[in-house]
Write a protein that holds these residues in place. Structure first.
Motif, short mmCIF file in Angstrom:
data_model
loop_
_atom_site.label_atom_id
_atom_site.label_comp_id
_atom_site.label_asym_id
_atom_site.label_seq_id
_atom_site.Cartn_x
_atom_site.Cartn_y
_atom_site.Cartn_z
N LEU A 9 0.98 -1.21 0.07
CA LEU A 9 0.02 0.23 -0.03
C LEU A 9 0.81 1.37 0.08
CD1 LEU A 9 -2.87 1.10 0.01
CD2 LEU A 9 -2.74 0.99 2.49
N TRP A 10 1.79 1.33 0.93
CA TRP A 10 2.88 2.28 1.10
C TRP A 10 3.43 2.66 -0.63
CZ3 TRP A 10 1.52 5.43 4.44
CH2 TRP A 10 1.43 5.05 5.69
N ALA A 11 3.96 1.59 -1.19
CA ALA A 11 4.52 1.85 -2.43
C ALA A 11 3.60 2.10 -3.53
CB ALA A 11 5.11 0.36 -2.85
N PHE A 12 2.35 1.59 -3.35
CA PHE A 12 1.33 1.87 -4.37
C PHE A 12 1.10 3.27 -4.17
CE2 PHE A 12 -1.53 0.67 -7.56
CZ PHE A 12 -2.60 0.84 -7.31
N THR A 13 0.97 4.08 -2.92
CA THR A 13 0.52 5.40 -2.68
C THR A 13 1.78 6.31 -3.17
OG1 THR A 13 -0.92 4.43 -0.93
CG2 THR A 13 -0.32 6.93 -1.00
N LEU A 14 2.67 5.97 -2.86
CA LEU A 14 3.83 6.66 -3.18
C LEU A 14 4.06 6.89 -4.70
CD1 LEU A 14 6.41 8.53 -2.63
CD2 LEU A 14 7.94 6.51 -2.62
N SER A 15 3.71 5.68 -5.55
CA SER A 15 3.82 5.43 -6.92
C SER A 15 2.76 6.29 -7.44
CB SER A 15 3.64 4.19 -7.21
OG SER A 15 3.44 3.79 -8.74
N GLY A 16 1.61 6.44 -6.72
CA GLY A 16 0.47 7.00 -7.25
C GLY A 16 0.73 8.50 -7.46
N ALA A 17 1.01 9.00 -6.14
CA ALA A 17 1.62 10.48 -5.96
C ALA A 17 2.71 10.72 -7.08
CB ALA A 17 2.16 10.76 -4.54
N LEU A 18 3.63 10.05 -7.22
CA LEU A 18 4.91 10.49 -8.42
C LEU A 18 4.21 10.51 -9.61
CD1 LEU A 18 7.76 8.63 -6.68
CD2 LEU A 18 7.44 11.01 -6.68
N CYS A 19 3.36 9.38 -9.97
CA CYS A 19 2.57 9.19 -11.08
C CYS A 19 1.63 10.70 -11.41
CB CYS A 19 1.78 8.08 -11.35
SG CYS A 19 2.69 6.61 -11.62
N GLY A 20 1.12 11.07 -10.59
CA GLY A 20 0.33 12.28 -10.58
C GLY A 20 1.22 13.47 -10.81
N PHE A 21 2.35 13.57 -10.04
CA PHE A 21 3.30 14.68 -10.45
C PHE A 21 3.71 14.62 -11.69
CE2 PHE A 21 6.37 17.61 -9.11
CZ PHE A 21 7.71 17.15 -9.87
N ALA A 22 4.22 13.37 -12.39
CA ALA A 22 4.59 13.20 -13.89
C ALA A 22 3.49 13.62 -14.46
CB ALA A 22 4.95 12.00 -13.93
N GLY A 23 2.18 13.42 -14.18
CA GLY A 23 1.11 13.64 -14.93
C GLY A 23 1.04 15.40 -15.09
N GLY A 24 1.28 16.03 -14.06
CA GLY A 24 1.32 17.45 -13.93
C GLY A 24 2.41 18.05 -14.73
N LEU A 25 3.58 17.40 -14.63
CA LEU A 25 4.69 17.94 -15.54
C LEU A 25 4.35 17.66 -17.19
CD1 LEU A 25 7.79 16.03 -14.18
CD2 LEU A 25 7.43 18.45 -14.16
N LEU A 26 3.71 16.66 -17.37
CA LEU A 26 3.29 16.30 -18.87
C LEU A 26 2.28 17.28 -19.33
CD1 LEU A 26 3.56 13.88 -20.94
CD2 LEU A 26 1.29 12.96 -20.05
N VAL A 27 1.19 17.68 -18.54
CA VAL A 27 0.36 18.52 -19.07
C VAL A 27 0.52 19.95 -19.24
CG1 VAL A 27 -0.67 19.47 -16.86
CG2 VAL A 27 -2.29 19.07 -18.96
N HIS A 28 1.74 20.13 -18.32
CA HIS A 28 2.19 21.63 -18.77
C HIS A 28 3.39 21.70 -19.84
CE1 HIS A 28 0.38 23.64 -15.49
NE2 HIS A 28 0.80 22.88 -14.35
N MET A 29 3.84 20.40 -20.21
CA MET A 29 4.78 20.42 -21.28
C MET A 29 3.97 20.40 -22.62
SD MET A 29 7.32 17.37 -22.14
CE MET A 29 5.92 16.21 -22.96
N LEU A 30 2.90 19.71 -22.62
CA LEU A 30 2.13 19.74 -23.78
C LEU A 30 0.83 21.01 -24.00
CD1 LEU A 30 0.76 16.12 -23.55
CD2 LEU A 30 2.78 17.07 -25.27
N GLY A 31 0.84 21.36 -22.83
CA GLY A 31 0.00 22.59 -23.02
C GLY A 31 -1.70 22.24 -23.06
N SER A 32 -1.96 20.92 -23.37
CA SER A 32 -3.04 20.40 -23.43
C SER A 32 -3.14 18.75 -23.04
CB SER A 32 -3.74 20.34 -24.89
OG SER A 32 -2.91 19.84 -25.59
N ILE A 33 -4.15 18.12 -22.95
CA ILE A 33 -4.32 16.81 -22.43
C ILE A 33 -5.54 16.28 -22.93
CG2 ILE A 33 -5.13 16.98 -20.19
CD1 ILE A 33 -2.27 14.66 -20.83
#
Lengths: 302, 235, 336
Positions: C217-241
């Motif tokens: 559960l810890w690993a999954f939650t951390l992974s989820g947070a980091l994935c979310g963060f990466a998603g944030g990076l992605l949307v600000h890179m593309l300007g759209s999603i």
């Protein structure tokens, strides 16, 4: 809560859909039984069959169908030789991811072949005539729905007979339970696996014919959604044994058919979420499957 | 005379650890040879290596003079060696008769009118229960089924991995009596067992395996020599 | 002494690679810059996925759903206030009437990803193997369905655009580095060690008192947070999603990157992401007939074939990946 209107039409169509899904479930279950491998690329076998029917549209129907069976069976055996065999010692999860990759690979190959004429999608016209409906007791039943149900019942009956009465059937049943001991008794691994893969291919080709009649336009994602749904149904039903896998496939097909037919379209947008939430619930409560006898799972690691 | 089964300097590894090393033994045609030793001595491993279930790291396994090393288990079974595995490993959901029919997969000579007749003759109980689910049988009955299943293949050599495990003494008597009967039919037998004394008394010759190595050879005359038996195990 | 050197190299190796790519991004033309940024975003996503899949050994098809959630959360909340009511009329008032800044949106993305992962992980982390694969796939499908149909939280089936493009070379590099450092810190921490123990031998781990469910559960939650963060990076890179950009194809691609690099190590995740990104770019250019030193003209659609084939081949021939599933080491450890 809306009252769903489930009429005879919907029921018949749902049974038809369940029948097709049951055939796919058996195809997946047979290979899993002897190889402990979930073939994510099973849908691509159906797709290949559908494309064969499309590309041979101007052949006589019988020839077209024969070509479909030949291509699908050849592709199944090739898959076994090049992908399954080297993977036999790996964990089930690695096997799943690899078949996942093969699925994408085959889909992309299909795209390349399809797009040569500038458009995506090939029509399979020769057998489309079976899509006409006939009226039975006031219900419009498409010929292909009857065909699907009849073919499914006959095929499953033949398969049950083969497994129960023939030597190779006995060997397949034993190999699915305890492959090592079966080999110690002289059961030839390659022959049993080959038989399972062959049968699985025959089933995929059958499904390809039925589905192509219902949806004559063949695209690279042909049968992709159906495969995913069947896979979910098989795991939820219980992949460890053939009859629970088949039941799971039929159940999810039937349920999908009923729900899609009963609810008006604007209410069904969130249906996938509801269905998948249910899937999660079932898996959390019974990881080995709804109909499984035990609660233990096929645990493994990547 | 070429021995029916011969192991020569056999070595089997589990990872980096040798489970069996430098093992050489022979089983002559028609002999009943025992293989005993403490837990973890490598007895089961030896049988698995003969059947090709685990690979031999070094040495050779010869069936009637011909090397069978490196062959698949099913091809070795078809060559004429049958194994009655530890824990019996019968197919619980298949009927008794289906279990026996499975054994026919390794049978080389066809033409017998009823290939299962031999097994039924040796174990009449099996005939009585032939339609019953194998999982419903008792431990002793399952052991008889496992042996019968190995026999229907008409093997030249029969290997048994601890057939008396978990069985009551009277059942063990029946099993050992069956082995004598089988030997009388000309089948060569290699018997791996925990029950040292009974095995030594029954077999023509008994090898003692400890820590993967052959320690000594015992004859039926040694069956009552407790000191010698203890010495063999504790070396 | 050697141990400390090994540790430093294990972190600095991947970090250095990322920095090099980031520097490279500043030197190339605007049109090529996107490939470098894409590579960095891929690193962030793949490392985030590795934090769960690589450490726990449980196969998950659902991590990309957290990327999607993070991308949409960050995207929706940073669309300029004046335009928001116009392009996203059905939004919940609380979402429609507020706009947040760049860094805040990344934090929000991580929080959303982590929270969702925690909630989903509570029941799911009891599962292993095939059941886990299907259940996490169900999570992907649910997320996709919700994002696509629920217009109160996002654009639904239409493209979310007008997102400020704040992820340039600097943000992408720092973002990827943050994810790498977080992953590295986790795997070296007691929590990280425990979850790796559950991967090696669940029964033994439980026998020494490690709760398999909790560690996953810890690993999954951390992974989820980091994935979310990466998603944030992605949307600000593309300007759209769009919902399709964080769905099946991305799931396949990122899994391929992880497997090709080596599932069980951070180094594998980084190497795999960069190698496959590079190959993907090369193949993409070749498909368009662009010269890449030598002219290679591939038919349209073949890049997925090659990637799929490569992944399958890697799994068949060398399941442990390019790096063999090991971290980067300078010294060759002598056999004990």
């Amino acid at each position: 809560m809306i009252v769903a209107a489930v009429d005879a039409q919907t029921l018949v169509d749902a049974v038809g859909l369940g029948a097709v899904y049951a055939l796919m479930a058996v195809g997946i279950g047979l290979v899993f039984g002897v190889l402990r491998l979930v073939n994510f690329a099973y849908g691509q076998l159906v797709m290949a069959g559908a494309y064969t029917l499309a590309f041979t549209s101007d052949w006589p129907i019988a020839g077209s169908i024969l070509a479909c069976f030949a291509v699908v069976i050849a592709l199944s055996l090739a898959m076994e030789r090049t992908v399954f065999r080297p993977l036999r010692t790996q964990s089930p999860a690695v096997m799943l991811v690899t078949t996942f990759a093969v699925a994408f690979l085959l889909q992309s190959v299909a795209l390349i072949l399809d797009i040569r004429d500038g458009t995506i999608g090939e029509p399979a016209t020769s057998i489309a005539s079976l899509n006409q409906a006939i009226a039975i007791g006031g219900v419009d039943v498409r010929k292909v729905t009857i065909l699907a149900i009849v073919v499914a019942v006959v095929t499953l009956a033949l398969l049950a007979l083969l497994l129960a009465k023939t030597t190779i059937g006995l060997q397949m049943r034993a190999a699915s339970t305890d492959f090592r001991t079966a080999r110690l008794l002289g059961v030839r691994a390659d022959r049993v696996i080959g038989a399972a893969v062959l049968l699985s291919g025959v089933l995929a080709a059958t499904v390809a014919v039925i589905l192509t009649v219902q949806n004559p336009l063949v695209a690279p994602d042909f049968a992709l959604k159906e495969t995913i749904v069947v896979l979910v149904g098989v795991v939820v039903g219980g992949i460890d044994r053939l009859w629970t896998a088949t039941l799971g496939g039929f159940a999810i097909g039937f349920a999908t058919g009923v729900i899609n037919g009963a609810l008006p379209t604007d209410k069904t947008v969130f249906l996938p979420s509801a269905v998948f939430a249910l899937v999660i619930l079932v898996l959390v409560l019974r990881p080995a499957g709804l109909f499984a006898r035990t609660r233990t799972t096929v645990a493994d690691r990547v | 005379m070429t021995p029916a089964l011969a192991l020569e300097d056999l070595e089997v590894l589990y990872g980096p650890v040798p489970a069996v090393r430098g093992l050489s033994l022979e089983v002559g045609k028609g002999e009943l040879v025992g293989l005993i030793g403490p837990n973890g001595a490598g007895k089961s491993t030896t049988l698995h290596a003969v059947m090709g279930v685990v690979p031999a790291a070094a040495g050779d396994v010869r069936l009637d003079g011909a090397s069978i090393r490196g062959r698949t288990p099913e091809s070795i079974a078809r060559a004429g060696i049958s194994l009655v595995p530890e824990g019996r490993r019968i197919f619980g959901e298949l009927s008794v008769e289906d279990n026996l029919r499975l054994g026919l997969s390794a049978r080389r000579k066809n033409g017998a009118v009823d290939p299962l007749a031999d097994a039924y003759a040796l174990f009449p109980m099996l005939a009585e229960f032939r339609r019953r689910q194998a999982g419903a049988l008792s431990g002793g009955q399952q052991q008889q089924l496992a042996i019968g299943r190995a026999l229907v293949a008409a093997p030249a050599v029969l290997l048994l991995d601890e057939p008396s495990l978990g069985l009551a003494p009277t059942i063990v008597d029946a099993v050992f009596a069956a082995l004598t009967a089988i030997r009388e039919r000309g089948v060569t037998i290699l018997l791996v067992e925990q029950r040292a004394q009974r095995t030594v008394a029954l077999a023509d010759r008994t090898y003692v395996l400890a820590n993967g190595e052959l320690r000594m050879t015992l004859t039926p005359a040694d069956a009552d020599d407790t000191d010698k038996l203890i010495q063999a195990y504790l070396q | 002494m050697r141990n400390r050197l090994d540790t430093a190299v294990a972190l600095l190796g991947p970090a250095l690679l990322v920095v090099l790519v980031g520097i490279g991004a500043t030197f190339v033309s605007r049109s090529n810059e996107i490939h470098f940024l894409n590579a960095l975003a891929s690193v962030a996503i793949v490392v985030a996925i590795y934090v769960f899949v690589g450490t726990s050994g449980v196969l998950s098809f659902g991590q990309v759903s957290f990327v999607a959630l993070g991308a949409f959360a960050a995207g929706v909340m940073t669309v300029p206030f004046d335009s928001k009511a116009g392009v996203l009329p059905d939004l919940f008032p609380i979402l429609r009437d507020h706009t947040i800044g760049n860094v805040a949106s990344l934090a929000l993305a991580a929080a959303v990803g982590g929270a969702f992962a925690f909630v989903v992980g509570l029941p799911l982390m009891r599962l292993s193997g095939l059941a886990a694969g299907i259940a996490t796939f169900a999570v992907l499908e649910i997320t996709h369905n919700l994002l696509r149909e629920w217009t109160k939280i996002g654009p639904g089936a239409t493209t979310l655009s007008l997102v400020p493009e704040t992820t340039g070379p600097l943000q992408a590099t720092i973002g990827a580095l943050l994810v790498i450092v977080a992953a590295f810190a986790y795997q070296r921490s007691p929590l990280g060690r425990k979850v790796r123990a559950t991967r090696e031998d669940p029964a033994a781990a439980q026998a020494v008192g490690i709760s398999v469910h909790l560690q996953r559960l810890w690993a999954f939650t951390l992974s989820g947070a980091l994935c979310g963060f990466a998603g944030g990076l992605l949307v600000h890179m593309l300007g759209s999603i769009t919902t399709e950009q964080a769905y099946l194809e991305l799931t396949f691609l990122t899994l391929a990157m992880l497997v090709v690099g080596g599932v069980t190590s951070l180094w594998g995740a980084v190497v795999g992401a960069l190698a496959v990104s590079g190959l993907d770019t090369l193949l993409g250019n070749a498909e368009d007939g662009i010269g890449v030193g030598f002219t290679l003209d591939l038919p349209e659609g073949s890049r997925l074939v090659i990637l799929g084939g490569l992944m399958a081949l890697m799994l068949i021939l060398r399941p442990s990946g390019i790096t063999g599933g090991r971290e980067l080491r300078l010294s060759r450890r002598r056999a004990a």
